[in-house]
Design a protein around this motif. Structure first.
Motif, PDB file in Angstrom:
ATOM      1  N   GLN A  66       0.839  -1.190   0.000  1.00 36.75           N
ATOM      2  CA  GLN A  66       0.000   0.000   0.000  1.00 36.75           C
ATOM      3  C   GLN A  66       0.881   1.248   0.000  1.00 36.75           C
ATOM      4  N   LEU A  67       0.739   2.059  -1.035  1.00 36.50           N
ATOM      5  CA  LEU A  67       1.549   3.271  -1.156  1.00 36.50           C
ATOM      6  C   LEU A  67       0.744   4.505  -0.751  1.00 36.50           C
ATOM      7  N   THR A  68       1.426   5.468  -0.180  1.00 33.95           N
ATOM      8  CA  THR A  68       0.819   6.761   0.111  1.00 33.95           C
ATOM      9  C   THR A  68       0.694   7.523  -1.201  1.00 33.95           C
ATOM     10  N   ILE A 268     -15.626   8.307  -3.285  1.00 33.28           N
ATOM     11  CA  ILE A 268     -15.530   6.963  -3.848  1.00 33.28           C
ATOM     12  C   ILE A 268     -14.077   6.505  -3.809  1.00 33.28           C
ATOM     13  N   PRO A 269     -13.781   5.350  -3.224  1.00 36.21           N
ATOM     14  CA  PRO A 269     -12.395   4.869  -3.182  1.00 36.21           C
ATOM     15  C   PRO A 269     -11.825   4.681  -4.579  1.00 36.21           C
ATOM     16  N   MET A 270     -10.516   4.786  -4.711  1.00 35.49           N
ATOM     17  CA  MET A 270      -9.880   4.643  -6.026  1.00 35.49           C
ATOM     18  C   MET A 270     -10.058   3.239  -6.587  1.00 35.49           C
ATOM     19  N   SER A 271     -10.024   2.240  -5.740  1.00 38.82           N
ATOM     20  CA  SER A 271     -10.349   0.858  -6.129  1.00 38.82           C
ATOM     21  C   SER A 271      -9.630   0.386  -7.388  1.00 38.82           C
ATOM     22  N   PHE A 272      -8.391   0.781  -7.549  1.00 41.22           N
ATOM     23  CA  PHE A 272      -7.588   0.357  -8.703  1.00 41.22           C
ATOM     24  C   PHE A 272      -8.251   0.720 -10.037  1.00 41.22           C
ATOM     25  N   LYS A 400      12.355   5.578  -6.594  1.00 52.28           N
ATOM     26  CA  LYS A 400      12.868   5.812  -5.243  1.00 52.28           C
ATOM     27  C   LYS A 400      11.720   6.066  -4.269  1.00 52.28           C
ATOM     28  N   LEU A 401      10.757   6.868  -4.684  1.00 49.94           N
ATOM     29  CA  LEU A 401       9.612   7.154  -3.821  1.00 49.94           C
ATOM     30  C   LEU A 401       8.800   5.892  -3.570  1.00 49.94           C
ATOM     31  N   ALA A 402       8.597   5.094  -4.621  1.00 50.61           N
ATOM     32  CA  ALA A 402       7.829   3.852  -4.467  1.00 50.61           C
ATOM     33  C   ALA A 402       8.519   2.892  -3.508  1.00 50.61           C
ATOM     34  N   ASP A 403       9.841   2.816  -3.589  1.00 50.87           N
ATOM     35  CA  ASP A 403      10.598   1.947  -2.681  1.00 50.87           C
ATOM     36  C   ASP A 403      10.436   2.372  -1.221  1.00 50.87           C
ATOM     37  N   ASN A 404      10.074   3.640  -1.037  1.00 48.65           N
ATOM     38  CA  ASN A 404       9.883   4.169   0.313  1.00 48.65           C
ATOM     39  C   ASN A 404       8.402   4.366   0.658  1.00 48.65           C
ATOM     40  N   GLY A 405       7.543   3.650  -0.081  1.00 49.73           N
ATOM     41  CA  GLY A 405       6.125   3.627   0.266  1.00 49.73           C
ATOM     42  C   GLY A 405       5.296   4.781  -0.239  1.00 49.73           C
ATOM     43  N   ILE A 406       5.768   5.502  -1.274  1.00 48.72           N
ATOM     44  CA  ILE A 406       5.040   6.663  -1.789  1.00 48.72           C
ATOM     45  C   ILE A 406       4.790   6.516  -3.286  1.00 48.72           C
ATOM     46  N   LEU A 407       3.533   6.669  -3.685  1.00 50.86           N
ATOM     47  CA  LEU A 407       3.199   6.757  -5.110  1.00 50.86           C
ATOM     48  C   LEU A 407       3.391   8.221  -5.499  1.00 50.86           C
TER      49      LEU A 407
END
Length: 439
Positions: A66-68, A268-272, A400-407
């Protein structure tokens, strides 16, 4: 491959293949590359008990990361009040059947009526329909409305600052309805209004499509555009992110004839990627050209308040080739979702959520600029989304951001990235993103 539950006999299949001029099912799919065709049976697990199925999916979910979310471009990570899922599951609301029979569909008709009322107020328009599939198809339907109203004009102008996904869907619809789509250029990230007015003077334009905020998050100034359109008998169509209208000048205040967009931002949630809900509102004089449903209020034979489908031509549901549009159904469950959301939030809550999103985006922008690695792509006001030029490698930064939990935003050019902020993002999350970008 045998299809156990298909009713067709071997002879039925052979007859259909002969009718279309091929000898086998393989010939029918000859244009599909062999590398992507399924060979053999589906890779499905053996039968499981209920508890085994639950354990299976729980284990599967453990691998999800789960990414921020700091990405946007039409889909936004807004907060969903916890009571919404419980209300939408109430029996008087939750139904898969369309509400043709008013006497057994009062719950469904009631919330659709409330949805229409709220959306009309949010957009500043006279009337709303009972929702569309999503914002892109709603925009395409508005283009078809403009062409139908104009009769002799079949060209619709679309600003280059409209989301490319929306433009692609509009072009697809237009191609099969004999409507010509012309794109209008931009000037420093905003619609080139001089170019629009010049093209209107040339004639033959049924409508003009613009977006607010636009694809870059910029808040555009459309002063006088509606008058320019109306002087040449063209309709002004405005696409907006629904939640942003809690603070921004509404399409009705801009003089738009049709307001469209996606309602996903209303809790409404993003729900992919879905399901979402499109909205469409218009002026009263256009309501008979509006596709979909309209629910009206009346009284039953005992004088009680009741709700019914109104202004519905028989062709809309049966003689489809004669219909205003073949969008006869709608995302009714999602319309209920945003209706409950707007009821719970109220006017002040919608404004506060929008203000938090706006403030968070500007805080993030200021902090990114201070790192010395970013600068604003367009020197124009923005809402909760903005594009910045980056002096490094955008792909490496996002990884780099994704590796640290951020989209971390969306890449919009080789050296450009677009960030979005909602009320869900905390100061700590923003600071973490900035810290990673600065290092």
């Amino acid at each position: 491959m045998a299809f156990k539950y298909f009713p067709h006999t071997r002879q039925d299949i052979d007859d259909m293949l002969a009718r279309v001029g091929v000898k086998s099912l393989d010939d029918l799919y000859a244009d599909v590359p062999a590398s992507v065709r399924l060979k053999g049976d589906y890779d499905l697990p053996s039968a499981m008990s209920e508890i085994e199925v639950r354990h299976f999916f729980e284990n599967l979910c453990r691998d999800d990361k789960q990414l921020t979310c700091f990405a946007g471009a039409g889909v936004y990570d807004h907060y969903t009040p916890s009571l919404i899922p419980y209300i939408v599951e109430r029996s008087e609301f939750l139904t898969s059947y369309t509400p043709y029979q008013a006497e057994i569909s009062q719950g469904t008709l009631h919330y659709i009526f409330e949805y229409q009322t709220m959306m009309a107020r949010l957009t500043g328009m006279d009337i709303s329909n009972a929702s569309m599939y999503d914002g892109t198809t709603a925009t395409a339907e508005a283009v078809m409305m403009a062409a139908a109203v104009a009769k002799k004009a079949n060209t619709v102008l679309v600003s280059e600052t409209v989301d490319p996904k929306t433009l692609d869907v509009v072009k697809t619809y237009a191609r099969f309805h004999g409507i010509d789509i012309e794109t209008v250029g931009q000037d420093n990230g905003a619609t080139d209004l001089a170019c629009v007015r010049k093209r209107l003077e040339e004639g033959g334009v049924a409508g003009v499509v613009v977006q607010q905020p636009n694809r870059y998050g910029i808040i555009e100034d459309y002063t006088g555009l509606a008058d320019s359109c109306h002087d040449k008998k063209a309709l002004l169509i405005m696409n907006s992110v629904a939640a942003d209208l809690a603070l921004l000048k509404t399409p009705g205040e801009w003089g738009a004839d049709i307001a469209v967009g996606d309602g996903q931002s209303l809790g409404i949630p993003m729900s992919f990627g879905g399901p979402f809900v499109g909205y469409m509102c218009c002026t009263e004089k256009l309501m008979r050209k509006m596709p979909g449903r309209i629910v009206g209020e009346t009284k039953d034979n005992r004088g009680n308040r009741a709700f019914v489908l109104t202004l519905q031509a028989r062709e809309q549901h049966i003689r489809r080739q004669k219909a205003t549009s073949n969008i006869c159904s709608n995302e009714s469950l999602m319309a209920l979702y945003v209706t409950v959301y707007m009821s719970v939030m109220g006017k002040q809550g919608l404004k506060e959520a929008a203000q938090l999103s706006y403030a968070g985006a500007h805080y993030l922008y200021d902090a990114l600029v201070k790192t010395g690695h970013f600068r604003l792509s367009y020197d124009r006001p923005f809402f909760n989304e903005f594009c910045v030029k980056y002096d490094g490698n955008v792909d490496e930064l996002r990884s780099k951001l994704a590796d640290n939990g951020i989209l971390g935003g969306i890449k919009t050019a080789a050296d450009e990235i677009m960030f979005a902020v909602t009320e869900n993002r905390t100061r700590e999350e923003i600071d973490k993103l900035v810290s990673l970008c600065a290092s």
